[in-house]
Design a protein around this motif. Structure first.
Motif, short mmCIF file in Angstrom:
data_model
loop_
_atom_site.label_atom_id
_atom_site.label_comp_id
_atom_site.label_asym_id
_atom_site.label_seq_id
_atom_site.Cartn_x
_atom_site.Cartn_y
_atom_site.Cartn_z
N ASP A 1 24.56 14.07 28.12
CA ASP A 1 25.13 15.07 29.03
C ASP A 1 24.08 16.00 29.63
OD1 ASP A 1 27.58 13.97 28.29
OD2 ASP A 1 27.91 15.47 26.72
N GLN A 2 22.97 16.19 28.92
CA GLN A 2 21.90 17.11 29.31
C GLN A 2 22.48 18.48 29.66
OE1 GLN A 2 19.51 15.06 32.28
NE2 GLN A 2 19.30 13.29 30.95
N SER B 1 17.10 29.80 25.63
CA SER B 1 15.87 29.49 26.36
C SER B 1 15.21 28.21 25.82
CB SER B 1 14.91 30.67 26.28
OG SER B 1 13.69 30.35 26.89
N ALA B 2 15.11 28.10 24.50
CA ALA B 2 14.49 26.91 23.89
C ALA B 2 15.33 25.67 24.17
CB ALA B 2 14.33 27.12 22.39
N VAL B 3 16.64 25.81 24.12
CA VAL B 3 17.52 24.66 24.40
C VAL B 3 17.36 24.25 25.86
CG1 VAL B 3 19.92 23.89 24.56
CG2 VAL B 3 19.16 25.22 22.57
N GLN B 4 17.33 25.21 26.75
CA GLN B 4 17.16 24.89 28.18
C GLN B 4 15.82 24.21 28.42
OE1 GLN B 4 19.64 25.25 30.68
NE2 GLN B 4 18.18 23.80 31.54
N ASP B 5 14.77 24.65 27.70
CA ASP B 5 13.46 24.01 27.84
C ASP B 5 13.54 22.53 27.46
OD1 ASP B 5 12.39 26.41 28.67
OD2 ASP B 5 11.38 26.84 26.76
N LYS B 6 14.28 22.22 26.39
CA LYS B 6 14.41 20.82 25.97
C LYS B 6 15.19 20.02 27.01
CE LYS B 6 13.93 17.32 23.31
NZ LYS B 6 12.61 16.69 23.20
N ILE B 7 16.26 20.58 27.53
CA ILE B 7 17.05 19.89 28.56
C ILE B 7 16.17 19.66 29.79
CG2 ILE B 7 19.04 20.08 30.11
CD1 ILE B 7 19.76 19.60 27.11
#
Length: 163
Positions: A73-74, A91-97
């Protein structure tokens, strides 16, 4: 008749000085209770189960949901919703996505798959789950990465760390 000697009026006894000990003790006790209660409230608010809703019924289901949210799903919001309160870092999750999406722009048609997650260790409050993540591209490139998840059980199972 003379004046009879009238004994002088006794001077009023000096007012007894009230000890301030009980008052000071009461004030100190009130401050301690307020600080302790405030500290207790702050600790409760910080350490309470900050997970909203229900986590996954099983550790493997939590990992599967996490992998789907990140690689299929990203979706950063969905991914963050699967993390334990201590690990929620938008922020860290968005960086991974963003990293996954950059990979999609760099390589032709990347597809992600993973081995069925396996529970390595589990007790009532914590579980360790592992899987191998593979990315395949349309030009026959592939890469593999072994992932190890630490999960906690609060209101269900939540992912707390991925390594």
């Amino acid at each position: 008749m003379g004046w009879a000697a009238v004994p002088p009026h006794p001077a009023p006894a000096p007012a007894k000085r009230r000890s301030r000990g009980p008052l000071v003790a009461a004030i100190v006790l009130a401050v301690v209770l307020l600080c302790g209660g405030g500290g207790g409230l702050a600790a409760f608010l910080l350490l309470r189960d900050t997970e909203t809703g229900e986590g996954a019924a099983e550790p493997v289901a939590a990992v599967e949901g996490f992998l789907d949210a990140v690689y299929v799903d990203q979706n950063a919001a969905a991914t963050t919703g699967l993390l334990c309160g201590e690990a929620r870092n938008q922020s860290a999750v968005q960086d991974k996505i963003d990293e996954v999406q950059r990979y999609a722009r760099t390589y032709p048609s990347p597809r992600y798959r993973w081995d069925p997650p396996k529970v390595e260790q589990q007790d009532a409050d914590k579980a360790i789950v592992s899987t191998k993540l593979t990315v395949l591209t349309a030009d026959d490139r592939s890469a593999e990465q072994q992932l190890r998840f630490t999960l906690v059980h609060k209101t269900g199972w939540w992912v707390c760390d991925v390594g």
